[in-house]
Design an enzyme around this catalytic site. Structure first.
Site, mmCIF file in Angstrom:
data_model
loop_
_atom_site.group_PDB
_atom_site.id
_atom_site.type_symbol
_atom_site.label_atom_id
_atom_site.label_comp_id
_atom_site.label_asym_id
_atom_site.label_seq_id
_atom_site.Cartn_x
_atom_site.Cartn_y
_atom_site.Cartn_z
ATOM 1 N N ASP A 189 45.284 28.310 -18.121
ATOM 2 C CA ASP A 189 44.041 28.921 -18.268
ATOM 3 C C ASP A 189 43.940 30.271 -17.528
ATOM 4 O O ASP A 189 45.177 30.811 -17.048
ATOM 5 C CB ASP A 189 43.170 27.956 -17.205
ATOM 6 C CG ASP A 189 41.819 28.564 -16.892
ATOM 7 O OD1 ASP A 189 41.103 28.924 -17.831
ATOM 8 O OD2 ASP A 189 41.253 28.810 -15.811
ATOM 9 N N ASP A 207 40.919 32.667 -16.465
ATOM 10 C CA ASP A 207 39.877 33.173 -15.454
ATOM 11 C C ASP A 207 40.453 32.306 -14.232
ATOM 12 O O ASP A 207 40.040 31.067 -14.399
ATOM 13 C CB ASP A 207 38.813 33.255 -15.818
ATOM 14 C CG ASP A 207 38.537 34.080 -17.028
ATOM 15 O OD1 ASP A 207 38.771 35.219 -17.040
ATOM 16 O OD2 ASP A 207 37.946 33.792 -18.034
ATOM 17 N N THR A 242 47.849 35.292 18.848
ATOM 18 C CA THR A 242 47.925 36.028 17.325
ATOM 19 C C THR A 242 46.735 37.292 17.485
ATOM 20 O O THR A 242 45.594 37.137 18.058
ATOM 21 C CB THR A 242 46.975 35.070 16.479
ATOM 22 O OG1 THR A 242 46.118 34.580 16.904
ATOM 23 C CG2 THR A 242 48.270 34.219 15.947
ATOM 24 N N GLU A 264 45.981 36.239 11.392
ATOM 25 C CA GLU A 264 46.286 35.713 12.543
ATOM 26 C C GLU A 264 47.847 36.132 12.594
ATOM 27 O O GLU A 264 48.842 35.467 12.342
ATOM 28 C CB GLU A 264 46.278 34.055 12.796
ATOM 29 C CG GLU A 264 45.086 33.651 12.532
ATOM 30 C CD GLU A 264 44.131 33.563 13.676
ATOM 31 O OE1 GLU A 264 44.699 33.669 14.803
ATOM 32 O OE2 GLU A 264 43.000 33.533 13.533
HETATM 33 N N1 RBF Z 1 46.561 27.067 11.376
HETATM 34 C C1 RBF Z 1 46.447 26.017 10.366
HETATM 35 O O1 RBF Z 1 45.515 25.331 10.465
HETATM 36 N N2 RBF Z 1 47.574 25.514 9.583
HETATM 37 C C2 RBF Z 1 48.426 26.414 9.416
HETATM 38 O O2 RBF Z 1 49.400 25.933 8.483
HETATM 39 C C3 RBF Z 1 48.939 27.421 10.244
HETATM 40 N N3 RBF Z 1 49.957 28.194 10.031
HETATM 41 C C4 RBF Z 1 49.979 29.141 10.752
HETATM 42 C C5 RBF Z 1 51.279 29.866 10.667
HETATM 43 C C6 RBF Z 1 51.424 30.968 11.757
HETATM 44 C C7 RBF Z 1 52.874 31.685 11.538
HETATM 45 C C8 RBF Z 1 50.392 31.618 12.757
HETATM 46 C C9 RBF Z 1 50.657 32.533 13.463
HETATM 47 C C10 RBF Z 1 49.269 30.833 12.521
HETATM 48 C C11 RBF Z 1 49.248 29.648 11.811
HETATM 49 N N4 RBF Z 1 47.969 28.904 11.868
HETATM 50 C C12 RBF Z 1 47.922 27.871 10.787
HETATM 51 C C13 RBF Z 1 46.776 29.542 12.712
HETATM 52 C C14 RBF Z 1 46.629 28.968 14.093
HETATM 53 O O3 RBF Z 1 46.058 27.729 14.163
HETATM 54 C C15 RBF Z 1 45.872 29.830 14.683
HETATM 55 O O4 RBF Z 1 46.519 31.043 14.760
HETATM 56 C C16 RBF Z 1 45.624 29.584 16.216
HETATM 57 O O5 RBF Z 1 45.173 28.554 16.519
HETATM 58 C C17 RBF Z 1 44.967 30.832 17.007
HETATM 59 O O6 RBF Z 1 43.585 30.691 16.382
HETATM 60 P P1 ADP Z 2 42.564 35.671 20.448
HETATM 61 O O1 ADP Z 2 41.537 34.455 20.541
HETATM 62 O O2 ADP Z 2 41.682 36.919 20.910
HETATM 63 O O3 ADP Z 2 43.217 35.945 19.269
HETATM 64 P P2 ADP Z 2 45.096 34.850 21.489
HETATM 65 O O4 ADP Z 2 45.172 33.708 22.699
HETATM 66 O O5 ADP Z 2 45.462 34.669 20.236
HETATM 67 O O6 ADP Z 2 43.420 35.205 21.691
HETATM 68 O O7 ADP Z 2 45.677 35.998 22.095
HETATM 69 C C1 ADP Z 2 45.847 37.144 21.391
HETATM 70 C C2 ADP Z 2 46.074 38.397 22.122
HETATM 71 O O8 ADP Z 2 47.116 38.345 23.043
HETATM 72 C C3 ADP Z 2 46.288 39.707 21.371
HETATM 73 O O9 ADP Z 2 45.141 40.268 20.693
HETATM 74 C C4 ADP Z 2 47.117 40.673 22.129
HETATM 75 O O10 ADP Z 2 46.408 41.271 22.693
HETATM 76 C C5 ADP Z 2 47.885 39.535 23.094
HETATM 77 N N1 ADP Z 2 49.097 39.423 22.517
HETATM 78 C C6 ADP Z 2 50.211 39.416 23.690
HETATM 79 N N2 ADP Z 2 51.570 39.044 23.082
HETATM 80 C C7 ADP Z 2 51.224 39.154 21.740
HETATM 81 C C8 ADP Z 2 52.223 38.813 20.647
HETATM 82 N N3 ADP Z 2 53.413 38.448 20.917
HETATM 83 N N4 ADP Z 2 51.610 38.619 19.417
HETATM 84 C C9 ADP Z 2 50.062 38.873 19.314
HETATM 85 N N5 ADP Z 2 49.418 38.940 20.185
HETATM 86 C C10 ADP Z 2 49.773 39.217 21.458
HETATM 87 MG MG MG Z 3 44.361 35.288 17.974
#
Ligand code: RBF
Ligand code: ADP
Ligand code: MG
Length: 472
Positions: A101, A103, A344, A396
């Site tokens: 397909d 689109d 993240t 993230e």
């Molecule tokens: N969240 C999901 O619900 N499913 C996933 O497959 C998933 N994979 C992730 C892979 C990586 C490398 C990272 C950094 C995050 C992933 N997450 C995933 C998101 C994760 O739930 C989220 O970063 C944390 O809960 C912070 O909000």
């Molecule tokens: P949030 O809900 O604000 O994303 P997290 O628990 O995910 O909180 O923490 C993310 C924060 O942690 C980032 O914004 C950054 O300031 C800090 N941090 C420290 N080490 C790392 C890392 N290795 N990778 C990403 N963020 C990091």
């Molecule tokens: Mg985060």
């Protein structure tokens, strides 16, 4: 119960066995080659069978062994009634031709469609709100126009709407981007001599105009068929049956790749194998009639359908055309991911929504530059985090380095160079965390490969990208 049935296919590198124990059958391979993995995925299932023994043999390659096993199983299938259930459930039929397909499957038409409808409806004092997207995806132009007139209570006829809106669409065709994986799939099938057809509910002239902006597409399809060349469009099977006829192939030997529900229904009604690639998020559940539902074309495994496998995966990663984003690190969901060992660093997604909508959700990796600190390896997810069922598509990025402190507000730049897997849901938080750590290990290792390592020096990681993002 012991083994009651076994095919042994020994290659020079590994021992492959198809083992049947009780009513469970399993592919066993002594090494972890890609072919081995693919066979393992495929040969998992269960059925009831009478004991059969098969002598061991030696094969020159794993794929020869696989072909032999399939041949043998197919033969057995045609003799033994008991295989029927297992075969239909677990053995996708081997196909020779692919029908695509356009689109929403190969082209990211949704963005352009949303834009045109937004501009158009404003003239009538209405606001486009995406709510009817599901209703119009995969429909014929006439059906789409009828739905819009009705759902927005417009004071014009369907014909008037069509003639007003058609030129607005044609003006935008040059702006429609190929979806991730489209070019790769077309090139792959073409270079392996797999015949392809394009079958779309839109008119043949529109199809040709749209694909003219994509190099090599027109000549890759042996058949191009539009909705105006059949009496009834999808969900009727007519367009797919006509495509098969023009390709001179039995419909049963065709694989349809479709993003829309009407398209999936049409493909199944045509007696074809169907892979669904839903273009709207969180819709996978609706596509239960498809033989497989995948998240994006990057997740297609042609060998599941007897077609040549992609050979560009390297150590669990898929190199992609690199893309770059950047901005200040903002507060994320505050789920305390740090406590879980996976902080993240969130970026303001609204600043680059166009680039984000271009990329399918999934787990990616690359390099991260922090303005005052340096450059680090990075693995990230893009999407709706199914485990948390978010309503917004977010990015993230987890930097693979122990900073020991936060860096909110600092400018973070990312070079995204490879793909690992689709986003998934998990039965527990522990299994989600374990999988993310596995992603981290894969990224960590892959980024040392020459194909990815070079991007560490990209000027995009050092210069501010804030300005560019505002214009993109
Ligand atoms: N969240 C999901 O619900 N499913 C996933 O497959 C998933 N994979 C992730 C892979 C990586 C490398 C990272 C950094 C995050 C992933 N997450 C995933 C998101 C994760 O739930 C989220 O970063 C944390 O809960 C912070 O909000
Ligand atoms: P949030 O809900 O604000 O994303 P997290 O628990 O995910 O909180 O923490 C993310 C924060 O942690 C980032 O914004 C950054 O300031 C800090 N941090 C420290 N080490 C790392 C890392 N290795 N990778 C990403 N963020 C990091
Ligand atoms: Mg985060």
């Amino acid at each position: 119960m012991g083994t009651i049935f076994e095919i042994r296919a020994t290659t020079y590198k590994a021992d492959h066995h198809l083992k049947v124990e009780g009513d469970v059958w399993r592919w066993v391979c002594t090494n972890s080659s890609r072919v081995g993995d693919c066979l393992r995925r495929r040969f998992c299932g269960s059925f009831n069978s009478n004991p059969i023994k098969f002598p061991g043999r030696r094969w020159s390659s794993a794929s020869a062994a696989a072909r032999f096993c399939l041949l043998f199983l197919n033969q057995l299938h045609s003799f033994a009634e008991v295989w029927k259930m297992a075969a239909t459930k677990h053995f996708p039929r081997m196909v020779s031709h692919v029908i695509l397909d356009l689109d929403g499957t190969l082209l990211n038409t949704d963005g352009v469609m949303n834009e045109v409808l937004k501009v158009f409806l404003v003239k009538y004092g209405k606001r486009w709100d995406n709510k009817i997207s599901q209703k119009i995806i995969g429909r014929t132009p006439l059906e789409v126009a009828t739905t819009i007139v009705k759902d927005y209570s417009l004071s014009l006829t369907t014909e008037e709407l069509m003639s007003a809106i058609s030129p607005m669409f044609s003006d935008q065709w040059c702006n429609i981007k190929a979806l991730p994986g489209s070019n790769r799939l077309i090139k792959h099938l073409r270079s392996n001599g797999v015949p392809m057809a394009l079958a779309s509910n839109s008119s043949k002239s529109c199809i040709e105009a749209k694909i003219s902006f994509h190099q090599g597409w027109n000549e890759s399809f042996s058949v191009i068929i539009g909705g105006d060349e059949v009496i009834t469009g999808k969900p009727s099977p007519e367009i797919f049956l006509e495509a098969a006829k023009r390709m001179n192939v039995d419909p049963a030997n065709c694989l349809v790749i479709e993003d829309s529900l009407p398209g999936v229904v049409a493909g199944k009604a045509a007696g074809m194998e169907v892979v669904a690639v839903p273009s709207l998020p969180k819709q996978a559940g609706l596509y239960s009639s498809a033989d497989e539902v995948i998240n994006s074309l990057l997740d297609l495994h042609p060998e599941k359908w007897g077609l040549p496998p992609f050979e560009d995966w390297i150590e669990g990663t898929l190199p992609i055309e690199p893309w770059y984003i950047g901005g200040p690190v903002i507060k994320g969901f505050g789920r305390g991911s740090k406590v879980l060992g996976i902080p993240t660093a969130n970026l303001p997604a609204e600043n680059f929504s166009p680039i984000l909508s271009e990329h399918t959700s999934g787990v990616y990796f690359g390099w991260a530059g922090l303005s005052t600190r340096g450059i680090y390896k990075m693995v990230m997810s893009i999407g709706w985090n199914p485990y948390f069922d978010n309503t917004e598509k977010t990015i993230e990025p987890w930097l693979l380095h122990d900073f020991g402190e936060d860096f909110y507000g600092e400018e973070l730049r990312l070079a995204i160079v490879g793909y690992i897997r689709p986003e998934a849901n998990f039965p527990s938080l522990e299994s989600l965390i374990a999988r993310i750590h596995e992603d981290g290990r894969i990224a960590e290792k892959a980024l040392d490969l020459p194909i990815y390592a070079g991007y560490k020096d990209s000027p995009n990681l050092k210069n501010s990208m804030l300005q560019r993002n505002c214009h993109s």
